[in-house]
Scaffold this motif. Sequence first.
Motif, PDB file in Angstrom:
ATOM      1  N   UNK A 242       9.436   9.342  -6.431  1.00 37.70           N
ATOM      2  CA  UNK A 242      10.239  10.716  -6.310  1.00 37.70           C
ATOM      3  C   UNK A 242      11.057   9.534  -4.928  1.00 37.70           C
ATOM      4  N   UNK A 243      10.293   9.016  -4.464  1.00 39.03           N
ATOM      5  CA  UNK A 243      11.015   8.103  -3.145  1.00 39.03           C
ATOM      6  C   UNK A 243      11.783   6.337  -3.500  1.00 39.03           C
ATOM      7  N   UNK A 244      13.287   6.216  -3.657  1.00 38.94           N
ATOM      8  CA  UNK A 244      13.408   5.127  -4.244  1.00 38.94           C
ATOM      9  C   UNK A 244      12.793   4.070  -3.390  1.00 38.94           C
ATOM     10  N   UNK A 245      12.307   4.153  -2.415  1.00 42.40           N
ATOM     11  CA  UNK A 245      11.987   3.203  -1.664  1.00 42.40           C
ATOM     12  C   UNK A 245      10.197   2.604  -2.484  1.00 42.40           C
ATOM     13  N   UNK A 246      10.015   3.992  -2.707  1.00 39.77           N
ATOM     14  CA  UNK A 246       8.229   3.624  -3.645  1.00 39.77           C
ATOM     15  C   UNK A 246       8.662   2.940  -4.552  1.00 39.77           C
TER      16      UNK A 246
ATOM     17  N   UNK B 258      -3.848  16.225 -10.171  1.00 38.61           N
ATOM     18  CA  UNK B 258      -3.904  15.289  -8.927  1.00 38.61           C
ATOM     19  C   UNK B 258      -3.317  13.222  -9.108  1.00 38.61           C
ATOM     20  N   UNK B 259      -3.989  12.923  -9.703  1.00 39.05           N
ATOM     21  CA  UNK B 259      -2.970  11.403  -9.367  1.00 39.05           C
ATOM     22  C   UNK B 259      -1.578  11.565 -10.037  1.00 39.05           C
ATOM     23  N   UNK B 260      -1.779  12.883 -11.175  1.00 38.86           N
ATOM     24  CA  UNK B 260      -0.254  12.738 -11.486  1.00 38.86           C
ATOM     25  C   UNK B 260       1.348  13.072 -10.441  1.00 38.86           C
ATOM     26  N   UNK B 261      -0.059  14.044  -9.722  1.00 35.15           N
ATOM     27  CA  UNK B 261       1.572  14.637  -8.413  1.00 35.15           C
ATOM     28  C   UNK B 261       1.418  13.449  -7.450  1.00 35.15           C
ATOM     29  N   UNK B 262       0.706  12.475  -7.421  1.00 38.75           N
ATOM     30  CA  UNK B 262       0.418  11.876  -6.365  1.00 38.75           C
ATOM     31  C   UNK B 262       1.741  10.679  -7.081  1.00 38.75           C
ATOM     32  N   UNK B 263       1.125   9.968  -7.770  1.00 41.36           N
ATOM     33  CA  UNK B 263       1.930   9.189  -8.744  1.00 41.36           C
ATOM     34  C   UNK B 263       3.702   9.653  -9.176  1.00 41.36           C
ATOM     35  N   UNK B 264       3.868  10.939  -9.121  1.00 35.13           N
ATOM     36  CA  UNK B 264       5.266  11.685  -9.444  1.00 35.13           C
ATOM     37  C   UNK B 264       6.218  11.381  -7.778  1.00 35.13           C
ATOM     38  N   UNK B 265       4.965  11.491  -6.167  1.00 36.61           N
ATOM     39  CA  UNK B 265       5.161  12.008  -5.157  1.00 36.61           C
ATOM     40  C   UNK B 265       6.298  10.441  -5.001  1.00 36.61           C
TER      41      UNK B 265
ATOM     42  N   UNK C   9       7.258   0.090  -7.140  1.00 45.30           N
ATOM     43  CA  UNK C   9       5.629  -0.007  -8.075  1.00 45.30           C
ATOM     44  C   UNK C   9       6.222  -0.867  -9.754  1.00 45.30           C
ATOM     45  N   UNK C  10       7.781  -0.315  -9.987  1.00 44.25           N
ATOM     46  CA  UNK C  10       8.675  -1.035 -10.391  1.00 44.25           C
ATOM     47  C   UNK C  10       8.400  -2.828 -10.173  1.00 44.25           C
TER      48      UNK C  10
ATOM     49  N   UNK D  35       0.414  -1.460   0.037  1.00 48.83           N
ATOM     50  CA  UNK D  35      -0.536   0.435   0.079  1.00 48.83           C
ATOM     51  C   UNK D  35       0.683   0.875   0.218  1.00 48.83           C
ATOM     52  N   UNK D  36       0.781   2.414  -1.025  1.00 49.14           N
ATOM     53  CA  UNK D  36       0.874   3.350  -1.271  1.00 49.14           C
ATOM     54  C   UNK D  36       0.099   4.859  -0.165  1.00 49.14           C
TER      55      UNK D  36
END
Length: 334
Positions: free
Chosen positions: A290-294, A280-287, A298-299, A264-265
């Motif tokens: 931008x965090x290596x652990x997150x 908003x969706x773009x901003x949250x996904x980009x956030x 995702x990947x 969960x994120x």
Amino acid sequence: MLLQRSIGWGGVRPLALFGLGLCALMALAASPGRAQEGPEAEKLRALSLELVNKARAEAKLPPLTMGKEVTEAAKGHARDMLRRNFYGHVTPEGKTIQDRFLKAGGSRWHLVAENIARCVGTGCEVGVKTVEDFHRGWMNSKPHRENILRKGITQFGFSMVAEPDKPLYAVQNFSGPGLPNAGRGPEATRRLSEKEVVAKALEIFNKERKQAGKPAFVESPELTKAVRSLLPSKKLDDFNLSQTGKVLDALPTAERKTWQGLTTLAAACGGCGADPTAADVRAFVQQWLGNPANKAMVMNPASTHLGFALATSGQGKKVALAVLGRKQPEGSGE
């Protein structure tokens, strides 16, 4: 002599995982440190708002309405500057417009902005002409004009106080839900349905995964329903990300057996608009990315399914939840 200053403050910006109109007031023979607004306060307050809204109409922006919290914050700051003889957006103790707005009962998720002015010496007379003169001056000053014409604000408040043989202090405040943090045009303005929100999340996540050579996510209606159930339909402003709980517990018992693992994120933002948008969706996904652990989560190629939900308070706070699911291999036991 007129001195002007302006400042804009955003609310709480996205956190992964978890300017200036004026009204002159009558100088009263009040006791020291107890400066009060004069008898014409409401009349001049209304005039100031009228001038601000005229400028906004000319810029094709929606009008503002008088707000209780921003007005109380303006009153308190104007009195404080007069009483303690300082001039600035930050008090000697370090308190800001956001602190004053919260103390007056405002939402911590609102975007707030403040303009201040001080008139020193002769010519600082109370009345309509002073309000109009100051307004013209602010509109000719870029930072003050930006606050008057700021998008994403809905409420207005101000105050001016004066005492004999002292400068006249003015404070004008603005507040509102703000604007989305990413995107322009329709992406930042068009309200999305719940179905469209999920589709946009899939689009953005899968674009990133494709570039990284990872297989695309497939939406899981069950996971989306589960994360939606974790977000409150009311009182989102009081909701804490620690309350999201476990997605697995939000699934029907029979459905839990089909998942090998769930990640969960969660994220929240303030001052980022009233409606759910693609921005908003773009901003949250980009956030998250931008965090290596997150980003590693995702990947992860083992994650194949996505559930996504976005909730808005309508007052500036938005919360996004994404759950990445790994299905049990076919034919495996519990």
